[in-house]
Design a protein around this motif. Sequence first.
Motif, mmCIF file in Angstrom:
data_model
loop_
_atom_site.group_PDB
_atom_site.id
_atom_site.type_symbol
_atom_site.label_atom_id
_atom_site.label_comp_id
_atom_site.label_asym_id
_atom_site.label_seq_id
_atom_site.Cartn_x
_atom_site.Cartn_y
_atom_site.Cartn_z
ATOM 1 N N GLN A 72 0.849 -1.186 0.000
ATOM 2 C CA GLN A 72 0.000 0.000 0.000
ATOM 3 C C GLN A 72 0.889 1.242 0.000
ATOM 4 O O GLN A 72 1.969 1.252 0.579
ATOM 5 N N LYS A 73 0.404 2.271 -0.666
ATOM 6 C CA LYS A 73 1.166 3.497 -0.888
ATOM 7 C C LYS A 73 0.407 4.674 -0.298
ATOM 8 O O LYS A 73 -0.804 4.816 -0.517
ATOM 9 N N PHE A 74 1.117 5.529 0.448
ATOM 10 C CA PHE A 74 0.503 6.654 1.142
ATOM 11 C C PHE A 74 1.358 7.907 0.985
ATOM 12 O O PHE A 74 2.557 7.832 0.723
ATOM 13 N N THR A 75 0.726 9.055 1.201
ATOM 14 C CA THR A 75 1.499 10.278 1.371
ATOM 15 C C THR A 75 2.142 10.250 2.755
ATOM 16 O O THR A 75 1.820 9.400 3.601
ATOM 17 N N SER A 76 3.026 11.182 3.029
ATOM 18 C CA SER A 76 3.681 11.236 4.338
ATOM 19 C C SER A 76 2.717 11.591 5.453
ATOM 20 O O SER A 76 3.044 11.435 6.632
ATOM 21 N N ASP A 77 1.513 12.049 5.095
ATOM 22 C CA ASP A 77 0.473 12.343 6.089
ATOM 23 C C ASP A 77 -0.568 11.234 6.185
ATOM 24 O O ASP A 77 -1.598 11.410 6.830
ATOM 25 N N GLY A 78 -0.314 10.108 5.519
ATOM 26 C CA GLY A 78 -1.198 8.958 5.649
ATOM 27 C C GLY A 78 -2.353 8.901 4.684
ATOM 28 O O GLY A 78 -3.215 8.026 4.808
ATOM 29 N N ALA A 79 -2.408 9.790 3.707
ATOM 30 C CA ALA A 79 -3.477 9.729 2.709
ATOM 31 C C ALA A 79 -3.211 8.565 1.757
ATOM 32 O O ALA A 79 -2.105 8.439 1.214
ATOM 33 N N PHE A 80 -4.204 7.724 1.557
ATOM 34 C CA PHE A 80 -4.057 6.541 0.713
ATOM 35 C C PHE A 80 -3.892 6.940 -0.746
ATOM 36 O O PHE A 80 -4.653 7.758 -1.274
ATOM 37 N N LEU A 81 -2.884 6.348 -1.422
ATOM 38 C CA LEU A 81 -2.612 6.653 -2.825
ATOM 39 C C LEU A 81 -2.867 5.480 -3.757
ATOM 40 O O LEU A 81 -3.132 5.673 -4.937
ATOM 41 N N GLY A 82 -2.761 4.271 -3.251
ATOM 42 C CA GLY A 82 -2.963 3.104 -4.106
ATOM 43 C C GLY A 82 -2.391 1.860 -3.474
ATOM 44 O O GLY A 82 -1.755 1.904 -2.416
ATOM 45 N N MET A 83 -2.632 0.716 -4.129
ATOM 46 C CA MET A 83 -2.077 -0.540 -3.642
ATOM 47 C C MET A 83 -1.959 -1.509 -4.802
ATOM 48 O O MET A 83 -2.593 -1.335 -5.844
ATOM 49 N N TRP A 84 -1.118 -2.527 -4.625
ATOM 50 C CA TRP A 84 -0.995 -3.548 -5.660
ATOM 51 C C TRP A 84 -0.585 -4.869 -5.044
ATOM 52 O O TRP A 84 -0.111 -4.929 -3.920
ATOM 53 N N GLY A 85 -0.809 -5.928 -5.823
ATOM 54 C CA GLY A 85 -0.482 -7.283 -5.387
ATOM 55 C C GLY A 85 -1.711 -8.163 -5.335
ATOM 56 O O GLY A 85 -2.833 -7.687 -5.163
ATOM 57 N N SER A 86 -1.500 -9.449 -5.513
ATOM 58 C CA SER A 86 -2.555 -10.444 -5.345
ATOM 59 C C SER A 86 -1.894 -11.731 -4.878
ATOM 60 O O SER A 86 -0.670 -11.866 -4.914
ATOM 61 N N THR A 87 -2.699 -12.677 -4.441
ATOM 62 C CA THR A 87 -2.169 -13.936 -3.933
ATOM 63 C C THR A 87 -1.830 -14.873 -5.078
ATOM 64 O O THR A 87 -2.649 -15.102 -5.964
ATOM 65 N N GLY A 88 -0.623 -15.394 -5.088
ATOM 66 C CA GLY A 88 -0.249 -16.324 -6.136
ATOM 67 C C GLY A 88 1.241 -16.395 -6.349
ATOM 68 O O GLY A 88 2.033 -15.817 -5.593
ATOM 69 N N LEU A 89 1.632 -17.094 -7.422
ATOM 70 C CA LEU A 89 3.033 -17.352 -7.713
ATOM 71 C C LEU A 89 3.521 -16.622 -8.958
ATOM 72 O O LEU A 89 4.657 -16.817 -9.386
ATOM 73 N N GLY A 90 2.695 -15.772 -9.535
ATOM 74 C CA GLY A 90 3.058 -15.100 -10.771
ATOM 75 C C GLY A 90 3.653 -13.723 -10.553
ATOM 76 O O GLY A 90 3.928 -13.299 -9.433
ATOM 77 N N GLU A 91 3.840 -13.011 -11.651
ATOM 78 C CA GLU A 91 4.386 -11.658 -11.596
ATOM 79 C C GLU A 91 3.439 -10.739 -10.826
ATOM 80 O O GLU A 91 2.239 -10.716 -11.090
ATOM 81 N N GLY A 92 3.978 -10.003 -9.874
ATOM 82 C CA GLY A 92 3.163 -9.100 -9.074
ATOM 83 C C GLY A 92 2.300 -9.797 -8.047
ATOM 84 O O GLY A 92 1.443 -9.162 -7.430
ATOM 85 N N GLN A 93 2.538 -11.091 -7.837
ATOM 86 C CA GLN A 93 1.780 -11.853 -6.841
ATOM 87 C C GLN A 93 2.690 -12.286 -5.703
ATOM 88 O O GLN A 93 3.909 -12.394 -5.859
#
Length: 213
Positions: A72-93
């Motif tokens: 998960q990605k945030f600003t330095s003040d904790g504002a949510f900017l985005g997230m990535w990933g999923s469960t698995g064995l592939g690219e980005g997992q």
Amino acid sequence: DIATDSAGNVYVTDNTALANQVQKFSSNGTFILSWGFLGTGGGGFANPLSIAIGPNGTVYVTDWGNAGQAVQKFTSDGAFLGMWGSTGLGEGQFITPGGIAVDSQGFVYVGDYGENNNIQKFDSDGNFILSWGSPGSSDGQFMRPAGIATDSQGVIYVVDSGNDRVQKFDSNGNFITKWGTQGTGDGQFEEPTGIALDSSGNVYVVDRGNSRT
């Protein structure tokens, strides 16, 4: 985990059941703010583990208990900017997303402590670039990669916890060198976890099993 930004502020992940949050402090320990809650979705955590600060102050957190929202990605003040990933064995997992580091160009490196036993590299928006590593004890292989750190030249240092060693790679995942063996002597480790570098290039490793750094 703990990380600092260029202004000296300190960020700490609190993964206790009643917290699941990030807390931010000044360099002298004065509380500034916190964010996060138990749950899924933006800003929710199931077990926030590692934390890293990008060159522009962006905060990245790996969620050990939520491989579906691994980073998960945030600003330095904790504002949510985005997230990535999923469960698995592939690219980005991921199976168990653990250590995280950001280099001076903003590339993000995430270690999978689980079955993947690899390091994955992303741009600052979470787009997959490459990965390296597989289960094992040969050069470039891992058994539970834990902490990750980068130096000013973009070199990547990985604590290979299950193999009781540190491995060093270039930013494309090419193996450079390694050090450490199992044991209690100087330069030996028992389940090492965290790693950090200072401005002189010295490397510090938390040797959990031997209760020392």
